[in-house]
Enzyme design. Structure first.
Site, PDB file in Angstrom:
ATOM      1  N   HIS A 307       0.852  -1.191   0.000  1.00 28.85           N
ATOM      2  CA  HIS A 307       0.000   0.000   0.000  1.00 28.85           C
ATOM      3  C   HIS A 307       0.880   1.230   0.000  1.00 28.85           C
ATOM      4  O   HIS A 307       1.935   1.237   0.634  1.00 28.85           O
ATOM      5  CB  HIS A 307      -0.910   0.021   1.236  1.00 28.85           C
ATOM      6  CG  HIS A 307      -2.047   0.959   1.068  1.00 28.85           C
ATOM      7  ND1 HIS A 307      -1.952   2.297   1.370  1.00 28.85           N
ATOM      8  CD2 HIS A 307      -3.289   0.754   0.577  1.00 28.85           C
ATOM      9  CE1 HIS A 307      -3.101   2.875   1.083  1.00 28.85           C
ATOM     10  NE2 HIS A 307      -3.923   1.968   0.602  1.00 28.85           N
ATOM     11  N   ASP A 364      -7.984  -5.285  -0.100  1.00 29.42           N
ATOM     12  CA  ASP A 364      -8.491  -6.146  -1.172  1.00 29.42           C
ATOM     13  C   ASP A 364      -8.120  -7.614  -1.003  1.00 29.42           C
ATOM     14  O   ASP A 364      -8.600  -8.458  -1.743  1.00 29.42           O
ATOM     15  CB  ASP A 364      -7.956  -5.660  -2.532  1.00 29.42           C
ATOM     16  CG  ASP A 364      -8.558  -4.319  -2.907  1.00 29.42           C
ATOM     17  OD1 ASP A 364      -9.756  -4.141  -2.666  1.00 29.42           O
ATOM     18  OD2 ASP A 364      -7.826  -3.459  -3.419  1.00 29.42           O
TER      19      ASP A 364
HETATM   20  N1  CMC Z   1       4.137  -7.634  -4.967  1.00 28.41           N
HETATM   21  C1  CMC Z   1       5.465  -7.604  -5.154  1.00 28.41           C
HETATM   22  N2  CMC Z   1       6.232  -6.505  -5.000  1.00 28.41           N
HETATM   23  C2  CMC Z   1       5.627  -5.375  -4.653  1.00 28.41           C
HETATM   24  C3  CMC Z   1       4.247  -5.324  -4.427  1.00 28.41           C
HETATM   25  C4  CMC Z   1       3.497  -6.515  -4.601  1.00 28.41           C
HETATM   26  N3  CMC Z   1       2.168  -6.506  -4.402  1.00 28.41           N
HETATM   27  N4  CMC Z   1       3.887  -4.068  -4.087  1.00 28.41           N
HETATM   28  C5  CMC Z   1       5.026  -3.337  -4.090  1.00 28.41           C
HETATM   29  N5  CMC Z   1       6.083  -4.150  -4.416  1.00 28.41           N
HETATM   30  C6  CMC Z   1       7.494  -3.750  -4.465  1.00 28.41           C
HETATM   31  C7  CMC Z   1       7.821  -2.961  -5.713  1.00 28.41           C
HETATM   32  O1  CMC Z   1       8.219  -3.787  -6.767  1.00 28.41           O
HETATM   33  C8  CMC Z   1       8.921  -2.074  -5.206  1.00 28.41           C
HETATM   34  O2  CMC Z   1      10.090  -2.840  -5.134  1.00 28.41           O
HETATM   35  P1  CMC Z   1      11.535  -2.145  -5.375  1.00 28.41           P
HETATM   36  O3  CMC Z   1      11.692  -1.150  -4.287  1.00 28.41           O
HETATM   37  O4  CMC Z   1      12.505  -3.284  -5.312  1.00 28.41           O
HETATM   38  O5  CMC Z   1      11.476  -1.527  -6.745  1.00 28.41           O
HETATM   39  C9  CMC Z   1       8.501  -1.744  -3.762  1.00 28.41           C
HETATM   40  O6  CMC Z   1       7.716  -2.880  -3.350  1.00 28.41           O
HETATM   41  C10 CMC Z   1       7.683  -0.480  -3.609  1.00 28.41           C
HETATM   42  O7  CMC Z   1       6.581  -0.558  -4.492  1.00 28.41           O
HETATM   43  P2  CMC Z   1       5.941   0.677  -5.243  1.00 28.41           P
HETATM   44  O8  CMC Z   1       5.271   0.194  -6.476  1.00 28.41           O
HETATM   45  O9  CMC Z   1       6.964   1.760  -5.379  1.00 28.41           O
HETATM   46  O10 CMC Z   1       4.899   1.172  -4.162  1.00 28.41           O
HETATM   47  P3  CMC Z   1       3.682   2.110  -4.456  1.00 28.41           P
HETATM   48  O11 CMC Z   1       3.395   2.820  -3.206  1.00 28.41           O
HETATM   49  O12 CMC Z   1       3.930   2.959  -5.659  1.00 28.41           O
HETATM   50  O13 CMC Z   1       2.495   1.097  -4.834  1.00 28.41           O
HETATM   51  C11 CMC Z   1       0.679  -0.404  -4.680  1.00 28.41           C
HETATM   52  C12 CMC Z   1       1.484   0.687  -3.968  1.00 28.41           C
HETATM   53  C13 CMC Z   1      -0.559  -0.700  -3.836  1.00 28.41           C
HETATM   54  C14 CMC Z   1       0.229   0.109  -6.055  1.00 28.41           C
HETATM   55  C15 CMC Z   1       1.566  -1.678  -4.831  1.00 28.41           C
HETATM   56  O14 CMC Z   1       1.936  -2.168  -3.554  1.00 28.41           O
HETATM   57  C16 CMC Z   1       0.875  -2.799  -5.636  1.00 28.41           C
HETATM   58  O15 CMC Z   1       0.967  -2.790  -6.862  1.00 28.41           O
HETATM   59  N6  CMC Z   1       0.172  -3.743  -4.951  1.00 28.41           N
HETATM   60  C17 CMC Z   1      -0.575  -4.770  -5.660  1.00 28.41           C
HETATM   61  C18 CMC Z   1      -1.931  -4.230  -6.116  1.00 28.41           C
HETATM   62  C19 CMC Z   1      -2.892  -4.022  -4.981  1.00 28.41           C
HETATM   63  O16 CMC Z   1      -3.067  -4.879  -4.116  1.00 28.41           O
HETATM   64  N7  CMC Z   1      -3.575  -2.868  -4.994  1.00 28.41           N
HETATM   65  C20 CMC Z   1      -4.596  -2.515  -3.982  1.00 28.41           C
HETATM   66  C21 CMC Z   1      -4.146  -1.380  -3.133  1.00 28.41           C
HETATM   67  S1  CMC Z   1      -5.155  -1.128  -1.671  1.00 28.41           S
HETATM   68  C22 CMC Z   1      -6.715  -0.717  -2.234  1.00 28.41           C
HETATM   69  C23 CMC Z   1      -6.795   0.437  -3.176  1.00 28.41           C
HETATM   70  O17 CMC Z   1      -6.036   1.386  -3.133  1.00 28.41           O
HETATM   71  O18 CMC Z   1      -7.673   0.383  -4.020  1.00 28.41           O
END
Ligand code: CMC
Length: 428
Positions: A307, A364
């Site tokens: 998140h 989720d």
């Molecule tokens: N699985 C594997 N790696 C992950 C995941 C995941 N679900 N989420 C983040 N990472 C890694 C990412 O690859 C990155 O690694 P590195 O630092 O080595 O490059 C690090 O963790 C930070 O990730 P980020 O993408 O920079 O983080 P963000 O704050 O931009 O993204 C997020 C947040 C929710 C989009 C992301 O965690 C994600 O894609 N999660 C899966 C989709 C999901 O469950 N979404 C629902 C979110 S909660 C409800 C809502 O908002 O609707």
């Protein structure tokens, strides 16, 4: 004494006020930055460090896993309130008295019919159309059926638009589902409570009476409350920015629905169940999927994990996990997917990759398991999220209007070609 932040750019110092929120969050107010510096801007893709507004609706502390609507903890609201009370709370700022709640509900019910011609639009969609697309289109189309434009500076006209959408949106959501399910597009029953009526609108078969199971109704109430607002997330920011152009409530909400659809946002609830199904089909080897999630050359992510704001735990996920366990036990459902989800969570929480990146189950991860138990098909999970998020979008739109926020218009840093001479097509 007022607090200031000093910024030094190429030897020259500039001062900016520091503002403080009621929960002691501090922010540097850079409204004057471009003016005083002669055009210096900031860059922050994904707005990871940028506050877009001041807001009194939802407080979220990602480090401590705190979520509050208008000062009330999500744990308290999920246990003690019903969804309609939470709608009122979010939109108007206070829990309603009995009279206020009754009037609010009566006004919503008054608006719960949808023009019969909307059914012709639904007829035009292929049966396999994703209900999120149908829902956003129908929400936009509401403008055509309610063509008097809303004076967004009038509180009364805003109120009328608010009860109108709260009345019609559940009907549209139910119709998006019924179209796919091949059921007649019916209305509900205004003698029922708001959430009970949603269930009836969705599931009533033309041949049978429908009486909602109170366990099912309570579970849906809780899920909708948990989804009702989450401050400046992607879809809410979309609603605010579209609304900031003085676009009306319906089209702003329609834009929010589209933003919510993406798998990184609300679409994750569908993606989680698809992922858990895939693990099950694959023989239940969670390690294989964990390895894929950690492999940087593989775009796969563990859906329902991570998140932007929560870096400790998502309080909504905690409540939903317990609720999923209780609901399945109460309904006597044995869903193998729940066990896979729990196993995956345990592995991820012990895995260095997930620990280092502070990745925890989000709202989720377990919500789809509850939706499945309620008999809601996978493609309807994100529309159910939209139904829950509706009061949050409305509250944020209304706040943005009342605060008379300027039109949203970010800056950029241009990195393209500098001026060049045009060449006619023969010379290229
Ligand atoms: N699985 C594997 N790696 C992950 C995941 C995941 N679900 N989420 C983040 N990472 C890694 C990412 O690859 C990155 O690694 P590195 O630092 O080595 O490059 C690090 O963790 C930070 O990730 P980020 O993408 O920079 O983080 P963000 O704050 O931009 O993204 C997020 C947040 C929710 C989009 C992301 O965690 C994600 O894609 N999660 C899966 C989709 C999901 O469950 N979404 C629902 C979110 S909660 C409800 C809502 O908002 O609707």
């Amino acid at each position: 004494m007022s607090r200031i932040a000093t910024l030094e750019i190429e030897g020259k110092k500039y001062e900016f006020p520091i503002i403080e929120g009621t929960e002691n969050e501090i922010a540097i107010d850079i409204k004057t930055l471009r003016g005083v510096t002669g055009g210096v801007t900031t860059i922050d893709p994904g707005y990871k460090n940028t506050g877009a507004c001041e807001s009194a609706i939802t407080f979220l502390n990602g480090e401590e896993g705190i979520l509050r609507y208008r000062g009330y903890s999500i744990e308290d609201l999920a246990e003690k309130a019903d969804f309609l009370e939470v709608c009122y709370l979010l939109i108007f700022g206070e829990l309603p008295s009995k009279e206020e709640l009754d009037k609010f509900h009566a006004d919503i019910k008054e608006q719960s019919h949808v023009d019969e011609d909307v059914k012709k639009i639904i007829d035009g969609f292929p049966k396999a159309a994703h209900p999120m697309g149908v829902l956003s289109s129908l929400t936009s189309a509401l403008v055509a059926f309610n063509p008097t434009s809303v004076n967004v500076d009038s509180e009364e006209e805003m109120y009328n638009a608010i009860v109108r959408i709260l009345g019609k949106f559940p009907v549209l959501t139910a119709w998006a589902y019924r179209k796919r399910a091949g059921l007649p597009l019916d209305y509900g029953d205004n003698s029922l409570g708001y959430v009970e009526n949603i269930l009836k609108m969705m599931f009533k078969k033309p041949t049978d009476e429908y009486v909602a199971n109170p366990i099912v109704k309570d579970a849906l109430d809780k899920l909708l409350i948990l989804h009702a607002d989450h401050e400046q997330n992607c879809s809410t920011s979309t609603v605010r920015i579209v609304g900031s152009s003085n676009a009306g409530l319906f089209v702003s909400i329609s834009a929010g629905i589209n933003a919510l659809w993406g798998p990184l946002h609300g679409g994750a609830n569908q993606a989680v169940i698809e992922m858990l199904e895939a693990i099950k089909e694959d023989g239940g080897d969670t390690k294989k999927f964990m390895a894929k999630a950690k492999d940087k050359s593989d775009p796969f992510r563990l859906m329902g994990f991570g998140h932007r704001v929560y870096k400790n735990f998502d309080p909504r996920a905690k409540i939903i996990k317990v609720a999923a366990d209780e609901l399945l036990a109460e309904l006597g459902i044995d869903d193998p997917i729940l066990e896979i989800a729990k196993g995956l969570e345990k592995e991820a929480l012990e895995d260095q990759y997930f620990v280092d990146r502070k990745l925890y189950p989000n709202v989720d991860f377990y919500s789809g398991i509850i939706y499945r138990a309620l008999g809601i098909p996978t493609e309807m999970f994100t529309p159910m999220f939209a139904l829950g998020r509706l009061p949050g979008w409305i509250a944020q739109w209304r706040e943005m209007r009342l605060r008379k926020e300027p039109i949203g218009r970010p800056r950029q840093v241009y990195i393209g070609e500098t001026l060049r001479d045009f060449k006619s097509v023969e010379k290229r």
